[in-house]
Design a protein around this motif. Sequence first.
Motif, PDB file in Angstrom:
ATOM      1  N   THR A  90       1.567   4.022   4.846  1.00  0.00           N
ATOM      2  CA  THR A  90       1.091   3.611   3.518  1.00  0.00           C
ATOM      3  C   THR A  90       0.911   4.857   2.672  1.00  0.00           C
ATOM      4  N   ILE A  91       1.190   4.721   1.383  1.00  0.00           N
ATOM      5  CA  ILE A  91       0.989   5.847   0.465  1.00  0.00           C
ATOM      6  C   ILE A  91       0.144   5.359  -0.702  1.00  0.00           C
ATOM      7  N   ASN A  92      -0.957   6.062  -0.949  1.00  0.00           N
ATOM      8  CA  ASN A  92      -1.814   5.764  -2.096  1.00  0.00           C
ATOM      9  C   ASN A  92      -2.191   7.078  -2.760  1.00  0.00           C
ATOM     10  N   LEU A 132       5.877  12.529  15.497  1.00  0.00           N
ATOM     11  CA  LEU A 132       5.089  13.616  14.914  1.00  0.00           C
ATOM     12  C   LEU A 132       5.163  13.465  13.397  1.00  0.00           C
ATOM     13  N   PHE A 133       4.043  13.549  12.758  1.00  0.00           N
ATOM     14  CA  PHE A 133       4.016  13.433  11.295  1.00  0.00           C
ATOM     15  C   PHE A 133       3.420  14.708  10.690  1.00  0.00           C
ATOM     16  N   TYR A 134       4.284  15.481  10.010  1.00  0.00           N
ATOM     17  CA  TYR A 134       3.866  16.724   9.357  1.00  0.00           C
ATOM     18  C   TYR A 134       3.517  16.397   7.906  1.00  0.00           C
ATOM     19  N   ARG A 159       4.610  18.306   4.750  1.00  0.00           N
ATOM     20  CA  ARG A 159       6.021  18.328   4.319  1.00  0.00           C
ATOM     21  C   ARG A 159       6.394  17.071   3.512  1.00  0.00           C
ATOM     22  N   CYS A 160       5.501  16.092   3.496  1.00  0.00           N
ATOM     23  CA  CYS A 160       5.820  14.809   2.862  1.00  0.00           C
ATOM     24  C   CYS A 160       5.931  14.959   1.343  1.00  0.00           C
ATOM     25  N   ILE A 161       6.986  14.379   0.760  1.00  0.00           N
ATOM     26  CA  ILE A 161       7.153  14.425  -0.697  1.00  0.00           C
ATOM     27  C   ILE A 161       6.922  13.026  -1.311  1.00  0.00           C
ATOM     28  N   TYR A 162       6.356  12.136  -0.534  1.00  0.00           N
ATOM     29  CA  TYR A 162       5.935  10.796  -1.001  1.00  0.00           C
ATOM     30  C   TYR A 162       7.093   9.995  -1.603  1.00  0.00           C
ATOM     31  N   CYS A 163       8.270  10.144  -0.995  1.00  0.00           N
ATOM     32  CA  CYS A 163       9.423   9.412  -1.528  1.00  0.00           C
ATOM     33  C   CYS A 163       9.345   7.921  -1.198  1.00  0.00           C
ATOM     34  N   GLY A 164       8.619   7.578  -0.151  1.00  0.00           N
ATOM     35  CA  GLY A 164       8.427   6.165   0.205  1.00  0.00           C
ATOM     36  C   GLY A 164       9.522   5.572   1.071  1.00  0.00           C
ATOM     37  N   GLU A 165      10.525   6.341   1.431  1.00  0.00           N
ATOM     38  CA  GLU A 165      11.631   5.809   2.257  1.00  0.00           C
ATOM     39  C   GLU A 165      11.115   5.226   3.567  1.00  0.00           C
ATOM     40  N   CYS A 166      10.183   5.915   4.199  1.00  0.00           N
ATOM     41  CA  CYS A 166       9.706   5.458   5.516  1.00  0.00           C
ATOM     42  C   CYS A 166       8.967   4.126   5.393  1.00  0.00           C
ATOM     43  N   LEU A 167       8.287   3.926   4.269  1.00  0.00           N
ATOM     44  CA  LEU A 167       7.561   2.653   4.089  1.00  0.00           C
ATOM     45  C   LEU A 167       8.539   1.487   4.109  1.00  0.00           C
ATOM     46  N   THR A 199      -1.380  10.247  -1.128  1.00  0.00           N
ATOM     47  CA  THR A 199      -1.933  10.420   0.216  1.00  0.00           C
ATOM     48  C   THR A 199      -1.161   9.476   1.134  1.00  0.00           C
ATOM     49  N   HIS A 200      -0.552  10.070   2.128  1.00  0.00           N
ATOM     50  CA  HIS A 200       0.288   9.303   3.048  1.00  0.00           C
ATOM     51  C   HIS A 200      -0.479   9.098   4.355  1.00  0.00           C
ATOM     52  N   GLU A 201      -0.739   7.852   4.701  1.00  0.00           N
ATOM     53  CA  GLU A 201      -1.384   7.536   5.982  1.00  0.00           C
ATOM     54  C   GLU A 201      -0.325   6.995   6.936  1.00  0.00           C
ATOM     55  N   GLN A 255      15.025   8.851  10.568  1.00  0.00           N
ATOM     56  CA  GLN A 255      16.305   9.348  10.038  1.00  0.00           C
ATOM     57  C   GLN A 255      16.367   9.306   8.506  1.00  0.00           C
ATOM     58  N   PHE A 256      15.441   8.584   7.887  1.00  0.00           N
ATOM     59  CA  PHE A 256      15.468   8.497   6.416  1.00  0.00           C
ATOM     60  C   PHE A 256      14.509   9.484   5.756  1.00  0.00           C
ATOM     61  N   CYS A 257      13.833  10.272   6.540  1.00  0.00           N
ATOM     62  CA  CYS A 257      12.920  11.267   5.975  1.00  0.00           C
ATOM     63  C   CYS A 257      13.696  12.558   5.757  1.00  0.00           C
ATOM     64  N   TYR A 258      14.048  12.824   4.513  1.00  0.00           N
ATOM     65  CA  TYR A 258      14.901  13.982   4.232  1.00  0.00           C
ATOM     66  C   TYR A 258      14.108  15.274   4.125  1.00  0.00           C
ATOM     67  N   SER A 259      12.779  15.177   4.191  1.00  0.00           N
ATOM     68  CA  SER A 259      12.021  16.434   4.128  1.00  0.00           C
ATOM     69  C   SER A 259      11.454  16.824   5.497  1.00  0.00           C
ATOM     70  N   ASP A 260      11.974  16.225   6.557  1.00  0.00           N
ATOM     71  CA  ASP A 260      11.568  16.565   7.932  1.00  0.00           C
ATOM     72  C   ASP A 260      10.076  16.412   8.177  1.00  0.00           C
ATOM     73  N   ALA A 261       9.464  15.484   7.500  1.00  0.00           N
ATOM     74  CA  ALA A 261       8.033  15.249   7.740  1.00  0.00           C
ATOM     75  C   ALA A 261       7.806  14.374   8.967  1.00  0.00           C
ATOM     76  N   LEU A 262       8.858  13.660   9.383  1.00  0.00           N
ATOM     77  CA  LEU A 262       8.742  12.790  10.557  1.00  0.00           C
ATOM     78  C   LEU A 262       9.704  13.264  11.641  1.00  0.00           C
ATOM     79  N   GLU A 263       9.213  13.241  12.849  1.00  0.00           N
ATOM     80  CA  GLU A 263      10.067  13.688  13.959  1.00  0.00           C
ATOM     81  C   GLU A 263       9.752  12.829  15.179  1.00  0.00           C
TER      82      GLU A 263
HETATM   83  S1  SF4 Z   1      10.253   9.481   4.229  1.00  0.00           S
HETATM   84 FE1  SF4 Z   1       9.297  11.438   4.737  1.00  0.00          FE
HETATM   85  S2  SF4 Z   1       8.966  12.437   2.783  1.00  0.00           S
HETATM   86 FE2  SF4 Z   1       9.344  10.263   2.335  1.00  0.00          FE
HETATM   87  S3  SF4 Z   1       7.308   9.363   2.310  1.00  0.00           S
HETATM   88 FE3  SF4 Z   1       8.060   9.128   4.372  1.00  0.00          FE
HETATM   89  S4  SF4 Z   1       7.257  10.944   5.469  1.00  0.00           S
HETATM   90 FE4  SF4 Z   1       7.093  11.344   3.299  1.00  0.00          FE
END
Ligand code: SF4
Length: 311
Positions: free
Chosen positions: A72-74, A50-52, A55-63, A77-79, A93-101
């Motif tokens: 991808t983030i541009n 699930l991708f909320y 809640r994404c803060i565009y930290c890029g950890e998930c990439l 905008t996070h796709e 587990q690396f998404c600290y803002s709970d945007a991914l579940e």
């Molecule tokens: S790790 Fe979470 S907050 Fe960071 S870019 Fe990915 S979805 Fe967004």
Amino acid sequence: MTESAVIFNIQRFSIHDGPGIRTTVFLKGCSLNCFWCHNPEGIHTKPEVLFYSDRCIYCGECLSKCEHSAHTINNNTHEYNRDLCVVCGDCIQFCYSDALELTGKTITAEDVFEEILKDKDYYASSGGGVTLSGGEPMLHSAFSISILKKCKAENIHTAIETSGNCRWSQIEEALPYTDLIMMDIKHLDTDKHKSATGVHNGLILENAERISEVNIPVIFRIPVIPTVNDAEEEIAAISGFVSGLQQKRKNKFGKDSAFLRLQLLKFHRLAGDKYRAADMQNRAAELPDITKERMSELKKCAASFDIDFKE
Ligand code: SF4
Ligand code: SF4
């Protein structure tokens, strides 16, 4: 043999899924596709991400954690590309803002039971127990029955929430270990049922008849959905059907009949976020609300039948 299945939640201290304080186990996978489903993450059988996005803060950890380039983030905008994702869960587990579940995990009946046992004292003091829900617990009948058996061996009250759209043998095998059945009846008109849920209602109504012929407490429930079944004649048709089942049970078991009740449940649209996060179309988003007053009128209609009516 150790039975396992994919579940999407174990909810402890639940008070809405049967009597008392309960642990509700939500199994993933359902043979219906009701357009107002408030557990859309329970429809598909397999685990999903699930991708909320809000809640994404565009930290890029998930990439950096994803080996499949699913993120991808541009320009803020996070796709998230589901077609590339293999649902390994590495990014989550690396998404600290709970945007991914990650929703859905394979678990054994033993492990579920271990979780259930943690609240055994609460079940005893509140008249509660365990409810298997979903999704559709009877689609994973061996797993479900294994949990129900273990509960009964520990004197824990057991309930199943079922759509009834499964083989009778799957329900029948669970009956010796089940203290309460909760089953939806959404429409008596089979074509309207199909257009609202994706399936005809023949099997569901047959199973409702069969359930009424065994002496186990049952609550038939009507989820009242605007445009689907919120007219008096629709509620009256279902109430008349349930009243007939109750009569049959009384004729068969007399004063020893277990209760057979009817309950109306108000539609709500709390799942909008989950539909967005799962990339699923929320076909109930535009439905009108159903007022308290309208629910009272429909309950009055149902209660006018010779029926054990649950408020
Ligand atoms: S790790 Fe979470 S907050 Fe960071 S870019 Fe990915 S979805 Fe967004
Ligand atoms: S679950 Fe795995 S494949 Fe899917 S986006 Fe995350 S890291 Fe990539």
